[in-house]
Design a protein around this motif. Structure first.
Motif, PDB file in Angstrom:
ATOM      1  N   VAL A   1       0.845  -1.196   0.000  1.00 51.60           N
ATOM      2  CA  VAL A   1       0.000   0.000   0.000  1.00 51.60           C
ATOM      3  C   VAL A   1       0.879   1.243   0.000  1.00 51.60           C
ATOM      4  CG1 VAL A   1      -1.695   1.332   1.328  1.00 51.60           C
ATOM      5  CG2 VAL A   1      -1.890  -1.152   1.190  1.00 51.60           C
TER       6      VAL A   1
ATOM      7  N   TRP B   1      -0.526   4.558  -0.294  1.00 50.33           N
ATOM      8  CA  TRP B   1      -1.257   5.437   0.627  1.00 50.33           C
ATOM      9  C   TRP B   1      -2.731   5.092   0.675  1.00 50.33           C
ATOM     10  CZ3 TRP B   1      -4.836   7.696  -2.431  1.00 50.33           C
ATOM     11  CH2 TRP B   1      -4.475   8.153  -3.702  1.00 50.33           C
ATOM     12  N   LEU B   2      -3.362   5.543   1.759  1.00 53.82           N
ATOM     13  CA  LEU B   2      -4.803   5.391   1.936  1.00 53.82           C
ATOM     14  C   LEU B   2      -5.337   6.753   2.374  1.00 53.82           C
ATOM     15  CD1 LEU B   2      -7.457   3.709   2.433  1.00 53.82           C
ATOM     16  CD2 LEU B   2      -6.643   3.388   4.766  1.00 53.82           C
ATOM     17  N   LYS B   3      -6.385   7.213   1.690  1.00 59.81           N
ATOM     18  CA  LYS B   3      -7.006   8.475   2.111  1.00 59.81           C
ATOM     19  C   LYS B   3      -8.439   8.198   2.517  1.00 59.81           C
ATOM     20  CE  LYS B   3      -4.268  11.504  -0.798  1.00 59.81           C
ATOM     21  NZ  LYS B   3      -4.147  11.980  -2.183  1.00 59.81           N
TER      22      LYS B   3
ATOM     23  N   LYS C   1      -9.865   6.417  -0.675  1.00 61.47           N
ATOM     24  CA  LYS C   1      -9.083   6.007  -1.857  1.00 61.47           C
ATOM     25  C   LYS C   1      -7.842   5.267  -1.401  1.00 61.47           C
ATOM     26  CE  LYS C   1     -10.385   8.312  -5.827  1.00 61.47           C
ATOM     27  NZ  LYS C   1      -9.975   8.950  -7.058  1.00 61.47           N
ATOM     28  N   LEU C   2      -7.562   4.214  -2.151  1.00 65.13           N
ATOM     29  CA  LEU C   2      -6.404   3.377  -1.808  1.00 65.13           C
ATOM     30  C   LEU C   2      -5.495   3.302  -3.018  1.00 65.13           C
ATOM     31  CD1 LEU C   2      -5.165   1.333   0.270  1.00 65.13           C
ATOM     32  CD2 LEU C   2      -6.499  -0.432  -0.867  1.00 65.13           C
ATOM     33  N   LYS C   3      -4.197   3.395  -2.753  1.00 66.01           N
ATOM     34  CA  LYS C   3      -3.245   3.261  -3.871  1.00 66.01           C
ATOM     35  C   LYS C   3      -2.203   2.219  -3.541  1.00 66.01           C
ATOM     36  CE  LYS C   3      -0.277   5.630  -7.132  1.00 66.01           C
ATOM     37  NZ  LYS C   3       0.535   4.442  -7.221  1.00 66.01           N
TER      38      LYS C   3
ATOM     39  N   ALA D   1      -4.834   4.620  -8.154  1.00 62.45           N
ATOM     40  CA  ALA D   1      -5.651   4.705  -6.934  1.00 62.45           C
ATOM     41  C   ALA D   1      -7.094   4.340  -7.270  1.00 62.45           C
ATOM     42  CB  ALA D   1      -5.597   6.118  -6.362  1.00 62.45           C
TER      43      ALA D   1
ATOM     44  N   VAL E   1     -12.486   2.988  -2.226  1.00 57.47           N
ATOM     45  CA  VAL E   1     -12.705   1.920  -1.242  1.00 57.47           C
ATOM     46  C   VAL E   1     -13.639   2.418  -0.134  1.00 57.47           C
ATOM     47  CG1 VAL E   1     -10.487   0.702  -1.539  1.00 57.47           C
ATOM     48  CG2 VAL E   1     -10.618   2.667   0.010  1.00 57.47           C
TER      49      VAL E   1
ATOM     50  N   VAL F   1     -13.772   2.534   4.029  1.00 58.03           N
ATOM     51  CA  VAL F   1     -12.829   2.430   5.151  1.00 58.03           C
ATOM     52  C   VAL F   1     -13.602   2.483   6.464  1.00 58.03           C
ATOM     53  CG1 VAL F   1     -10.779   3.407   6.250  1.00 58.03           C
ATOM     54  CG2 VAL F   1     -11.123   3.715   3.790  1.00 58.03           C
TER      55      VAL F   1
ATOM     56  N   HIS G   1      -3.918   2.581   9.927  1.00 61.74           N
ATOM     57  CA  HIS G   1      -3.927   3.857   9.215  1.00 61.74           C
ATOM     58  C   HIS G   1      -3.787   4.960  10.256  1.00 61.74           C
ATOM     59  CE1 HIS G   1      -4.884   6.921   6.326  1.00 61.74           C
ATOM     60  NE2 HIS G   1      -5.921   7.332   7.035  1.00 61.74           N
TER      61      HIS G   1
ATOM     62  N   VAL H   1     -10.353  -1.966   5.321  1.00 58.30           N
ATOM     63  CA  VAL H   1     -10.534  -1.365   3.998  1.00 58.30           C
ATOM     64  C   VAL H   1     -11.202  -2.397   3.117  1.00 58.30           C
ATOM     65  CG1 VAL H   1      -9.364  -0.316   2.026  1.00 58.30           C
ATOM     66  CG2 VAL H   1      -8.425  -0.051   4.307  1.00 58.30           C
TER      67      VAL H   1
END
Ligand SMILES: Nc1ncnc2c1ncn2[C@@H]1O[C@H](COP(=O)(O)OP(=O)(O)OP(=O)(O)O)[C@@H](O)[C@H]1O
Ligand SMILES: [Mg+2]
Length: 222
Positions: free
Chosen positions: A12, A14-16, A34-36, A42, A45, A47, A89, A96
């Motif tokens: 992963v 990043w995760l926003k 959002k997951l990248k 990205a 998702v 969360v 996170h 997620v």
């Protein structure tokens, strides 16, 4: 060949977590996000951020260790569920999952909500739900109304195990739910209910769930 696990935390980038709340209450709040993954685009998702006061998530209580295994066991048992991962996170645990939403609104219909609306399930839909129950049992858990939801697809209503929180908690009396499921799926005819129960029992091989089903048998018979 089992499907590959969805993601390893190390992949992963990043995760926003977004502003929009999709739902939640009992264990946390679910937001769109959002997951990248490294080297990938990205994507959207869901969360789940857990409430701070959950006893089984406290350090040393075991919840944090149980989640990844619960998800993996359900996946191996072929339980229909969103792609899902437990990760940290900003120093806090989150779940997620693949986003089931349209126009910013969740497509997930909680069984506890649709039950009150009494949707007419066709035979195929009933079979799919029963099959999902068998798979959850074979992952070593007792299916609850909390864990399962329905999503409308071209094939009709399809069950989805979207909430695994109860499975990550120490087991307690969840067998009542099997009785409730059967009354819901076979409302008219108690004989069909017993037949469905016998079918489930025949297909469940996980020892812990076989024990749980013995209790259900008693409840059905009394
Ligand atoms: N992957 C997902 N895609 C879209 N919506 C989701 C997803 N996961 C959860 N949601 C939304 O969030 C709601 C709550 O999710 P979940 O049941 O996991 O949380 P909870 O803490 O148990 O909350 P609740 O008390 O409402 O059950 C769902 O009913 C659904 O509307
Ligand atoms: Mg829930």
């Amino acid at each position: 060949m089992p499907e590959k696990p969805w993601l390893a935390a190390k992949n992963v980038e990043w995760l926003k977590v977004g502003e929009r709340k999709l739902g939640g209450d009992s264990c946390g709040d679910v937001y769109s996000g959002k997951l990248k993954f490294r080297g990938k685009k990205a994507f959207a998702v869901a969360v789940k951020r857990f409430h701070d006061n959950l006893r089984w998530m406290a350090p040393g209580a075991g919840g944090v260790e149980r989640y990844p295994r619960v998800i993996e066991n359900l996946r191996k048992a072929g339980v229909p569920m969103p792609k899902m991962a437990f990760m940290q996170h900003e120093g806090k645990p989150v779940v997620v999952s693949e986003l089931f939403a349209k126009g910013g609104r969740s497509k997930i219909m909680e069984i506890r909500d649709v039950m009150d609306q009494k949707p007419v399930l066709n035979e195929k839909e009933v079979e799919r739900i029963k099959d999902t129950m068998v798979r959850v049992f074979n992952a070593g858990h007792v299916p609850t109304f909390d864990c399962m939801s329905l999503v409308r697809t071209k094939k009709g209503l399809v069950p989805l195990v979207h909430d695994v929180d109860l499975f990550a908690q120490p087991p307690f009396a969840q067998t009542m739910f099997t009785v409730k499921f059967l009354s819901w799926l076979y409302p008219e005819n108690p004989a069909n209910r017993v037949k469905a129960f016998e079918d489930i029992k025949r297909r469940v091989t996980h020892p812990a769930s076989q024990e749980a089903l013995k209790m259900v048998k008693k409840m059905i018979e009394t």
